[in-house]
Design a protein around this motif. Structure first.
Motif, short mmCIF file in Angstrom:
data_model
loop_
_atom_site.label_atom_id
_atom_site.label_comp_id
_atom_site.label_asym_id
_atom_site.label_seq_id
_atom_site.Cartn_x
_atom_site.Cartn_y
_atom_site.Cartn_z
N GLY A 1 0.60 -1.13 -0.15
CA GLY A 1 0.09 0.02 -0.04
C GLY A 1 0.81 1.18 0.23
O GLY A 1 1.92 1.07 -0.04
N PHE B 1 -1.40 8.64 -0.86
CA PHE B 1 -1.58 9.54 -2.03
C PHE B 1 -0.26 10.68 -1.82
O PHE B 1 -0.27 11.27 -0.82
N SER C 1 -1.06 -4.79 -8.61
CA SER C 1 -2.22 -4.05 -8.95
C SER C 1 -2.19 -3.60 -10.28
O SER C 1 -1.02 -3.70 -11.08
N SER D 1 -2.09 -0.66 -11.00
CA SER D 1 -1.23 0.43 -11.19
C SER D 1 0.41 0.26 -11.79
O SER D 1 1.01 1.18 -11.95
N SER E 1 0.34 6.00 -12.72
CA SER E 1 -0.28 5.95 -11.40
C SER E 1 0.14 7.48 -10.74
O SER E 1 1.00 7.27 -9.57
N THR F 1 0.88 8.13 -6.79
CA THR F 1 1.41 6.94 -6.17
C THR F 1 2.31 6.16 -7.01
O THR F 1 2.31 4.96 -7.48
N MET G 1 -9.64 -1.82 -8.78
CA MET G 1 -10.10 -0.90 -7.56
C MET G 1 -11.14 -1.87 -6.75
O MET G 1 -11.83 -2.68 -7.14
N SER H 1 -11.32 1.37 3.82
CA SER H 1 -10.55 2.28 3.79
C SER H 1 -10.74 3.28 2.35
O SER H 1 -10.02 3.78 1.95
N HIS I 1 -9.34 6.82 -0.84
CA HIS I 1 -8.98 6.72 -2.13
C HIS I 1 -9.94 7.24 -3.09
O HIS I 1 -9.72 7.90 -3.95
N TYR I 2 -11.39 7.18 -2.71
CA TYR I 2 -12.37 7.38 -3.80
C TYR I 2 -13.46 8.44 -3.34
O TYR I 2 -14.10 8.83 -4.21
#
Length: 338
Positions: free
Chosen positions: A79, A82, A127, A129, A134, A137, A171, A176, A180-181
Motif C-alpha cells: 500500500g 497519496f 495491482s 497501477s 499512477s 502513487t 479497484m 478504507s 482513495h475514492y
C-alpha cells in the motif's frame, strides 16, 4: 478448489484485501496464519495472528523458520498514501518500494525451502497501477510493476517445484475506500467507470488467490490474473464524437432527436404565429382597402360626376364647338377666293 490440510501464510492479512483473502483460504479448508505489524481490530475467524514487521529481514526469516510446514505464501502486505513525487524526497518513496517490492522478495526467499518441500506456490498480490500511469502513487505503481516481473522470473527459476503467480487487482471497496475514492457519491461515480459496474469486494480477490493456490491451477505459473472487472474505460472514448456504437449511439441519437424535435416544434410554433399574423394583416388590409377604395371611389365618382354635369361645363363645350365651326367656314371662303 479445496485446500484441506494445507498451511497458508497471508502477509498483511488483518484487514482490507488481506482479510478477504484470509477468509477465502479458511473457507477452502486451509490452516491460515496472518502476519502484520499490528494485530487486527477484529480477528478473522479461523486464523492465527503473528506480529511481524515485513521490512525487517531478520524478523521475517525468524518467522518462517518457526513454521513446521508451509504450502502457500500470499504476499499481500503493501500500500501507499497519496503523495505526488515532488512532495517528498527519494527516501520517502524508497520506503514505499521497500514495502511493496522488497518485502515480498524477502518473504519469498525466507519461505522457499518450505515451499520447495511441499511443492507449493506463491501468490503475489499485484495491482493495475503497475501497468498504467499512477499519478500520486508513482512509487507504488513502480513497485507493483517490479513485483509482477519478479513473479515471472521467480516462476522460471523455481519451477517445477514451486509455482509463482500474480493476482493483478483493480479497484477494491474496503473499509478504507473513502481515502482513495471519496464519499458514497465518489465511490458510485468510480464504479460507473468499471465495465462490470462495481468495485471489487475483497472476497473476489480471495477467490482468485485460492484458485491460483489450488490444484485447479496446477499447470499455471508465471501468470498474471487480472481481477479488475474489465478494467477502466479509456477516457478518450467518452470524449470522442466519432465511432459511437450500440447503446451510446442510441442514447446520442435520442438526445439529438429530442433536440431536433424541440427545435422543430419551436420553428413550427414560430411559423404558425407568423402565418396567423400574416392572415390577420391581410384580412385587415383587405377590409381596410375595400372600405378605402369604396369610400374614395364613391367620393371621386360623385365629385367628378357632379363637375361633369355642371351646366357651366356643358355651356363651355357648346360655346367652344360653335366657335370652332365658324372659324372653319371662314377659312373655306378665304380659300375659295384664292
Amino acid at each position: 478448489m479445496e485446500l484441506n490440510g494445507k498451511v497458508a501464510v497471508v502477509t498483511g492479512g488483518t484487514r482490507g484485501v488481506g482479510a478477504g483473502i484470509a477468509r477465502a483460504f479458511v473457507a477452502a479448508g486451509a490452516e491460515v496464519v496472518v502476519c502484520a505489524r499490528r494485530p487486527p481490530e477484529e480477528p478473522v475467524k479461523g486464523t492465527e495472528f503473528v506480529p511481524v514487521d515485513l521490512r525487517d529481514p531478520p524478523a521475517v526469516r525468524d518467522f518462517f523458520a518457526a513454521l513446521t510446514r508451509l504450502d502457500v505464501l500470499v504476499n499481500n502486505a503493501g500500500g501507499a498514501p497519496f503523495r505526488p513525487l515532488a512532495d517528498a524526497d527519494a527516501v520517502r518513496h524508497a520506503r514505499v518500494v521497500e514495502l511493496n517490492l522488497l518485502a515480498p522478495l524477502t518473504a519469498s526467499l525466507a519461505a522457499y525451502d518450505h515451499l520447495k518441500r511441499a511443492r507449493g506456490s506463491v501468490v503475489m498480490i499485484g495491482s493495475v497501477s503497475g501497468s498504467r500511469p499512477s499519478p500520486g502513487t508513482a512509487a507504488y505503481g513502480a513497485a507493483k510493476a517490479g513485483l509482477e516481473h519478479l513473479a515471472r522470473s521467480m516462476a522460471v527459476e523455481w519451477a517445477p517445484e514451486v509455482r509463482v503467480n500474480t493476482v493483478v487487482v483493480g479497484m477494491v471497496r474496503t473499509e478504507s475506500a473513502h481515502l482513495h475514492y471519496g464519499d458514497e457519491d465518489g465511490i458510485a461515480a468510480i464504479a460507473r467507470t468499471v465495465p462490470l459496474g462495481r468495485l471489487a469486494d475483497p472476497s473476489d480477490i480471495g477467490a482468485a488467490a485460492v484458485f491460483l493456490a489450488s490444484d485447479a491451477a496446477a499447470y499455471i505459473t508465471g501468470a498474471g490474473l487480472l481481477v479488475h472487472g474489465g478494467g477502466e474505460r479509456p477516457a478518450f472514448l467518452d470524449a470522442a464524437t466519432a465511432n459511437k456504437t450500440g447503446a451510446e449511439t442510441a442514447a446520442k441519437a435520442a438526445a439529438t432527436a429530442d433536440k431536433a424535435g424541440d427545435r422543430a416544434a419551436t420553428e413550427t410554433e414560430t411559423a404558425t404565429a407568423t402565418a396567423t399574423a400574416t392572415e390577420t394583416a391581410t384580412e385587415t388590409a383587405v377590409e381596410t382597402g375595400a372600405e378605402t377604395a369604396v369610400e374614395t371611389g364613391a367620393e371621386t365618382a360623385v365629385e367628378t360626376g357632379a363637375e361633369t354635369a355642371d351646366p357651366a361645363v356643358g355651356k363651355t363645350a357648346d360655346e367652344t364647338g360653335a366657335h370652332t365651326a365658324d372659324h372653319r367656314r371662314q377659312d373655306r371662303r378665304k380659300g375659295g377666293r384664292t
